[in-house]
Design a protein around this motif. Structure first.
Motif, PDB file in Angstrom:
ATOM      1  N   SER A   1       0.816  -1.217   0.000  1.00 48.94           N
ATOM      2  CA  SER A   1       0.000   0.000   0.000  1.00 48.94           C
ATOM      3  C   SER A   1       0.846   1.261   0.000  1.00 48.94           C
ATOM      4  CB  SER A   1      -0.927  -0.001   1.227  1.00 48.94           C
ATOM      5  OG  SER A   1      -0.197  -0.256   2.417  1.00 48.94           O
ATOM      6  N   GLY A   2       2.142   1.110  -0.254  1.00 45.71           N
ATOM      7  CA  GLY A   2       3.025   2.272  -0.184  1.00 45.71           C
ATOM      8  C   GLY A   2       4.173   2.220  -1.169  1.00 45.71           C
ATOM      9  N   ALA A   3       5.385   2.190  -0.652  1.00 42.30           N
ATOM     10  CA  ALA A   3       6.570   2.385  -1.483  1.00 42.30           C
ATOM     11  C   ALA A   3       6.893   1.210  -2.399  1.00 42.30           C
ATOM     12  CB  ALA A   3       7.774   2.682  -0.583  1.00 42.30           C
ATOM     13  N   THR A   4       6.765  -0.022  -1.923  1.00 42.04           N
ATOM     14  CA  THR A   4       7.124  -1.200  -2.716  1.00 42.04           C
ATOM     15  C   THR A   4       5.881  -1.801  -3.352  1.00 42.04           C
ATOM     16  OG1 THR A   4       8.997  -1.684  -1.250  1.00 42.04           O
ATOM     17  CG2 THR A   4       8.232  -3.467  -2.674  1.00 42.04           C
ATOM     18  N   GLN A   5       5.933  -2.011  -4.683  1.00 41.21           N
ATOM     19  CA  GLN A   5       4.790  -2.524  -5.426  1.00 41.21           C
ATOM     20  C   GLN A   5       4.970  -3.994  -5.776  1.00 41.21           C
ATOM     21  OE1 GLN A   5       2.061  -0.357  -5.919  1.00 41.21           O
ATOM     22  NE2 GLN A   5       3.370   0.786  -4.486  1.00 41.21           N
ATOM     23  N   ALA A   6       3.866  -4.648  -6.148  1.00 43.72           N
ATOM     24  CA  ALA A   6       3.865  -6.082  -6.407  1.00 43.72           C
ATOM     25  C   ALA A   6       4.846  -6.462  -7.512  1.00 43.72           C
ATOM     26  CB  ALA A   6       2.456  -6.543  -6.762  1.00 43.72           C
ATOM     27  N   ASP A   7       4.972  -5.636  -8.558  1.00 38.21           N
ATOM     28  CA  ASP A   7       5.857  -5.996  -9.667  1.00 38.21           C
ATOM     29  C   ASP A   7       7.344  -5.884  -9.317  1.00 38.21           C
ATOM     30  OD1 ASP A   7       6.096  -3.247  -9.551  1.00 38.21           O
ATOM     31  OD2 ASP A   7       5.385  -2.873 -11.596  1.00 38.21           O
ATOM     32  N   GLU A   8       7.644  -5.378  -8.129  1.00 36.40           N
ATOM     33  CA  GLU A   8       9.034  -5.283  -7.687  1.00 36.40           C
ATOM     34  C   GLU A   8       9.478  -6.479  -6.854  1.00 36.40           C
ATOM     35  OE1 GLU A   8      10.206  -1.137  -6.343  1.00 36.40           O
ATOM     36  OE2 GLU A   8       8.022  -0.951  -6.255  1.00 36.40           O
ATOM     37  N   LEU A   9       8.539  -7.315  -6.434  1.00 34.40           N
ATOM     38  CA  LEU A   9       8.855  -8.387  -5.491  1.00 34.40           C
ATOM     39  C   LEU A   9       9.903  -9.345  -6.020  1.00 34.40           C
ATOM     40  CD1 LEU A   9       5.289  -9.231  -4.128  1.00 34.40           C
ATOM     41  CD2 LEU A   9       7.104  -7.961  -2.983  1.00 34.40           C
ATOM     42  N   SER A  10       9.794  -9.752  -7.285  1.00 33.13           N
ATOM     43  CA  SER A  10      10.712 -10.756  -7.827  1.00 33.13           C
ATOM     44  C   SER A  10      12.140 -10.245  -7.922  1.00 33.13           C
ATOM     45  CB  SER A  10      10.232 -11.217  -9.202  1.00 33.13           C
ATOM     46  OG  SER A  10      10.197 -10.123 -10.109  1.00 33.13           O
TER      47      SER A  10
END
Length: 298
Positions: free
Chosen positions: A262-271
Motif C-alpha cells: 500500500s506504499g513504497a514497494t509494489q507487487a511488480d518489484e517483489l521478484s
C-alpha cells in the motif's frame, strides 16, 4: 518413479503458508510502520494523512491478544507526542509511549555511544527533544566543538548551524549521525525528498565522514526495538511498506517481515528484491493482514 503431483505441491505450499501465518499470529512483539502502512500521506509521520482501512482493526487485535507493539516512523522533525496525537486524531488508538521515531532511535543510539555527551543538533524540535530525553546535552546551534553531530528533518537549516556541524566533525573528530539514509520519502501517495538524508550527505561531502544511520533499517534501531519488545528472546514481526527499510530491518534483526503493498514497494518489484529485503509474508494492505490474523486467533 511417478512424477511429482502438482496437487501435492499445492498442498505443501498451503501447509507452509499456514505455518508462517500461525507464527505471525503467535509472535509477541510487533513493530508497525506509519506512512504507507497505517496511514496514507504525503508528509512523514502520518501528518496530514488518513488512516488506511484495517489499521484500527489491527491495533485492536494486538491489544486484545496482549501483544507488545511499537509504532515506528522514520520521521524526525516533530516530537513523539505530536505524531501520536495526530494518529489519535485520525482514529488510531496510539499512546505516546507506544510511538517511536528515527529521532528517538538517534537519541538512544548516541546515548549508548556518548553517555552525557554534548550533541550538536542539525534539525528541529523532534530531534532536540529526543537528544535531551536520552540524557544528553544539546549544544548551542553554532557551537563547533560538539562530541557528536546528529541530523534530523527540518523545514530550514541555518548556515551557522551547518558550519558548526562541519567544524565539529572536521576539526574535533565528532562522529556524524543521521535519522535516515534513504533519499526519498513515500507515504503511499507520492514520493518526496528525505531532507535529513540530503543534509547529512551534504555534510559528509564537506567533511569526508559518512553518517551513522539511526532510523530504519539500521542495526541501531533494531537494538532499540529489541529492548522495547521484551529483549532478545521475543519473536518480533516488522510490518511496513518499504522493502529497503522495514524488510531489510526485519532480516537484519532476525525478525519476521510482513510487506504491505500500500506504499513504497509494489507487487511488480517483489521478484527483483535482493535477499536482504525479501519479506516473509506479503499482503495487499493492513486490512488483509488483520483479517488473516483474526482467522487464526479471533
Amino acid at each position: 518413479m511417478n512424477a511429482p503431483s502438482p496437487f501435492s505441491d499445492m498442498l505443501f505450499e498451503k501447509r507452509e503458508e499456514q505455518a508462517i501465518l500461525t507464527d505471525l499470529a503467535y509472535a509477541n512483539g510487533w513493530m508497525l510502520d506509519v506512512d504507507g502502512c497505517l496511514v496514507k500521506t504525503t508528509k512523514a509521520g502520518g501528518a496530514g494523512g488518513h488512516a488506511i482501512g484495517g489499521a484500527a482493526k489491527l491495533l485492536d487485535w494486538l491489544r486484545r491478544n496482549e501483544r507488545k507493539f511499537v509504532i515506528c516512523t522514520n520521521a524526525s522533525q516533530r516530537t513523539v507526542a505530536t505524531y501520536a496525537s495526530h494518529l489519535r486524531s485520525i482514529g488510531l488508538d496510539i499512546a505516546d509511549h507506544e510511538m517511536m521515531t528515527a529521532a528517538t532511535a538517534a537519541g538512544e543510539t548516541i546515548a549508548r555511544a556518548h553517555p552525557g555527551g554534548r550533541i550538536l543538533v542539525v534539525g528541529d524540535e523532534g530531534m532536540l527533544e529526543a537528544i535531551r530525553s536520552a540524557g544528553l546535552e544539546v549544544t548551542p546551534p553554532d557551537a563547533s566543538n560538539a562530541d557528536a553531530v546528529v541530523v534530523g528533518a527540518a523545514d530550514t537549516y541555518s548556515s551557522a548551524n551547518l558550519n558548526a556541524a562541519c567544524l565539529s566533525i572536521a576539526d574535533h573528530g565528532a562522529p556524524l549521525y543521521t535519522s535516515v539514509s534513504s533519499p526519498w520519502f513515500h507515504g503511499g501517495v507520492k514520493r518526496s525528498i528525505a531532507v535529513s538524508s540530503a543534509i547529512a550527505q551534504a555534510i559528509a561531502s564537506v567533511t569526508g565522514v559518512q553518517p551513522i544511520v539511526c532510523g530504519k533499517p539500521s542495526r541501531e534501531l533494531g537494538e532499540s526495538l529489541r529492548l522495547r519488545l521484551s529483549g532478545g528472546n521475543s519473536q518480533i514481526v516488522i510490518v511496513g511498506d518499504a522493502a529497503p527499510a522495514e524488510m531489510r530491518l526485519a532480516r537484519g534483526m532476525g525478525a519476521m517481515g510482513v510487506l504491505v503493498l500500500s506504499g513504497a514497494t509494489q507487487a511488480d518489484e517483489l521478484s527483483g528484491l535482493p535477499v536482504d529485503q525479501q519479506p516473509h509474508w506479503v499482503v495487499q494492505d493492513i486490512d488483509e493482514l488483520a483479517d488473516q490474523l483474526q482467522r487464526v486467533i479471533p
